[in-house]
Design an enzyme around this catalytic site. Sequence first.
Site, PDB file in Angstrom:
ATOM      1  N   LYS A 210     -29.743-120.349 -27.704  1.00  0.00           N
ATOM      2  CA  LYS A 210     -29.859-118.889 -26.670  1.00  0.00           C
ATOM      3  C   LYS A 210     -30.289-117.392 -26.424  1.00  0.00           C
ATOM      4  O   LYS A 210     -30.446-117.050 -27.677  1.00  0.00           O
ATOM      5  CB  LYS A 210     -28.551-119.825 -26.146  1.00  0.00           C
ATOM      6  CG  LYS A 210     -27.813-119.392 -24.771  1.00  0.00           C
ATOM      7  CD  LYS A 210     -26.643-119.221 -24.685  1.00  0.00           C
ATOM      8  CE  LYS A 210     -25.534-118.478 -25.366  1.00  0.00           C
ATOM      9  NZ  LYS A 210     -24.556-118.755 -24.857  1.00  0.00           N
TER      10      LYS A 210
ATOM     11  N   LYS B  61     -25.718-112.268 -26.903  1.00  0.00           N
ATOM     12  CA  LYS B  61     -25.436-110.771 -27.339  1.00  0.00           C
ATOM     13  C   LYS B  61     -25.272-111.349 -28.779  1.00  0.00           C
ATOM     14  O   LYS B  61     -25.062-109.372 -29.348  1.00  0.00           O
ATOM     15  CB  LYS B  61     -24.144-110.172 -26.841  1.00  0.00           C
ATOM     16  CG  LYS B  61     -22.970-110.664 -25.741  1.00  0.00           C
ATOM     17  CD  LYS B  61     -22.319-110.416 -24.763  1.00  0.00           C
ATOM     18  CE  LYS B  61     -21.848-111.042 -24.053  1.00  0.00           C
ATOM     19  NZ  LYS B  61     -21.335-110.937 -22.534  1.00  0.00           N
TER      20      LYS B  61
ATOM     21  N   LYS C 296     -19.395-121.679 -31.961  1.00  0.00           N
ATOM     22  CA  LYS C 296     -18.514-120.279 -32.071  1.00  0.00           C
ATOM     23  C   LYS C 296     -17.304-119.912 -33.306  1.00  0.00           C
ATOM     24  O   LYS C 296     -17.781-119.262 -34.065  1.00  0.00           O
ATOM     25  CB  LYS C 296     -17.619-119.616 -30.822  1.00  0.00           C
ATOM     26  CG  LYS C 296     -18.250-119.122 -29.907  1.00  0.00           C
ATOM     27  CD  LYS C 296     -18.056-118.073 -29.171  1.00  0.00           C
ATOM     28  CE  LYS C 296     -18.699-117.756 -28.082  1.00  0.00           C
ATOM     29  NZ  LYS C 296     -18.164-116.986 -27.679  1.00  0.00           N
TER      30      LYS C 296
HETATM   31  P1  TYM Z   1     -20.851-114.460 -21.363  1.00  0.00           P
HETATM   32  O1  TYM Z   1     -19.781-113.433 -21.288  1.00  0.00           O
HETATM   33  O2  TYM Z   1     -20.950-115.246 -22.085  1.00  0.00           O
HETATM   34  O3  TYM Z   1     -21.914-114.477 -20.273  1.00  0.00           O
HETATM   35  C1  TYM Z   1     -21.732-114.591 -19.067  1.00  0.00           C
HETATM   36  C2  TYM Z   1     -22.384-114.925 -17.956  1.00  0.00           C
HETATM   37  O4  TYM Z   1     -23.907-114.768 -18.200  1.00  0.00           O
HETATM   38  C3  TYM Z   1     -24.583-116.305 -18.147  1.00  0.00           C
HETATM   39  N1  TYM Z   1     -25.083-115.904 -19.599  1.00  0.00           N
HETATM   40  C4  TYM Z   1     -26.728-116.372 -19.962  1.00  0.00           C
HETATM   41  N2  TYM Z   1     -27.563-117.242 -18.770  1.00  0.00           N
HETATM   42  C5  TYM Z   1     -28.835-117.728 -18.991  1.00  0.00           C
HETATM   43  N3  TYM Z   1     -29.079-117.230 -20.874  1.00  0.00           N
HETATM   44  C6  TYM Z   1     -28.518-116.754 -21.187  1.00  0.00           C
HETATM   45  N4  TYM Z   1     -29.030-116.537 -22.854  1.00  0.00           N
HETATM   46  C7  TYM Z   1     -27.219-116.181 -20.975  1.00  0.00           C
HETATM   47  N5  TYM Z   1     -26.012-115.776 -21.776  1.00  0.00           N
HETATM   48  C8  TYM Z   1     -24.838-115.574 -20.952  1.00  0.00           C
HETATM   49  C9  TYM Z   1     -23.226-116.513 -18.455  1.00  0.00           C
HETATM   50  O5  TYM Z   1     -23.326-118.284 -18.120  1.00  0.00           O
HETATM   51  C10 TYM Z   1     -22.211-116.355 -17.722  1.00  0.00           C
HETATM   52  O6  TYM Z   1     -22.288-116.312 -16.436  1.00  0.00           O
HETATM   53  N6  TYM Z   1     -16.957-118.059 -20.695  1.00  0.00           N
HETATM   54  C11 TYM Z   1     -17.623-116.795 -19.838  1.00  0.00           C
HETATM   55  C12 TYM Z   1     -16.362-115.630 -19.292  1.00  0.00           C
HETATM   56  C13 TYM Z   1     -15.967-115.977 -18.020  1.00  0.00           C
HETATM   57  C14 TYM Z   1     -15.985-116.926 -17.158  1.00  0.00           C
HETATM   58  C15 TYM Z   1     -14.692-116.550 -16.002  1.00  0.00           C
HETATM   59  C16 TYM Z   1     -17.221-117.047 -16.360  1.00  0.00           C
HETATM   60  C17 TYM Z   1     -14.717-115.885 -18.364  1.00  0.00           C
HETATM   61  N7  TYM Z   1     -13.556-116.635 -17.271  1.00  0.00           N
HETATM   62  C18 TYM Z   1     -14.716-117.501 -14.946  1.00  0.00           C
HETATM   63  C19 TYM Z   1     -16.586-117.872 -14.541  1.00  0.00           C
HETATM   64  C20 TYM Z   1     -15.749-117.953 -14.011  1.00  0.00           C
HETATM   65  C21 TYM Z   1     -18.632-116.013 -20.554  1.00  0.00           C
HETATM   66  O7  TYM Z   1     -18.395-116.588 -21.989  1.00  0.00           O
HETATM   67  O8  TYM Z   1     -19.394-115.762 -20.702  1.00  0.00           O
END
Ligand code: TYM
Length: 336
Positions: A198, A201, A115
Amino acid sequence: MSAFKQRVFSGVQPSGNLTLGNYLGAIKNWVGLQDSYETIFCVVDLHAITTWQEPEVLRNATREVAAGMIASGVDPKKSIIFNQSQVSAHAELAWIFNCVARMGWLNRMTQFKEKAGKHKERASVGLYVYPDLMAADILTYLATHVPVGADQKQHLELTRDIAQKFNNDYGVNFFPEVEPLIFGAATRVMSLRDGTAKMSKSDPSENSRINLTDDRDSIAKKIRKARTDSEPLPGTLEGLEGRAEAMNLINIFAALSEREAKDICQEYEGKGFAEFKNDLADLSVSVLGPISEEMSRLMGDKSYLDSILREGARNADEIATPILKQAQDIVGLLRP
Ligand code: TYM
């Protein structure tokens, strides 16, 4: 037998549209956990502001992520749904964790490197300590299980390291060892334009991803336009080696239809992508179309969404604050 109650926590950032990756990698899996665990799902707005967000867009995206969770089957009667900034324990415990985690640990985080890119010095400090806040999200509920996509594995390992160091440093058995739940046929959904990147968004190409807000036409078009190679489909998973785009589409098919990837291969053995993509487009529209329509209906009722988030925050706070206070006591922060 663990002394900790079985509790699930997970989160999604309200930074841009929810994608098929978020749905298949995370949200879809949450739905089935609601009956066997206490479940807490969070729209992590404090994480989102580690990169620039327009305030009005952020407010809207926060409601939209909540709408996406509910439209996908997360039930506010079974799960706590709220946005992170409403429960101050997250930020307060994160500060303690900033003092527990080591620079060396954060330096190894691949997501920060991706990032921040080449301009590390210009990234926000928040982006750097992002994983500490994530650990706080989970541990301020003493959550034991965290259902996420494969890209979050490293952050969950860090969460375990933080919990363990805290327990060791203070001689307690306070924070549990968190178990990642990474399951389903699509734990890493790839871009529709490049099978080695990947689905995200933040990808500038709209055709690289399916958004949960896409209407039926756009969903079908994006699937039909998805990049593939020119070979027919193989009959086995081994035949997908070195064919990243084909493998991605097969995994998406398997996850959406809740079947095994190997059975999809068998069914389409020797067929061309045109036929396969037609079927995948129909399947995607039949699963995602109703979600997109329900999201848009919910977005028309902001007071309902706000009431869910308000009520969720109240319930979350009731669990989180007493745990934060115990952690503060352990650390020696005086609260006379
Ligand atoms: P974020 O917002 O990027 O994504 C949310 C969830 O979606 C999953 N994900 C994917 N899974 C499969 N293929 C993809 N291309 C893909 N893109 C996103 C992510 O693995 C995630 O589960 N850091 C985290 C958010 C967070 C969090 C937490 C998660 C903050 N605090 C505590 C679990 C527990 C994040 O940026 O997710």
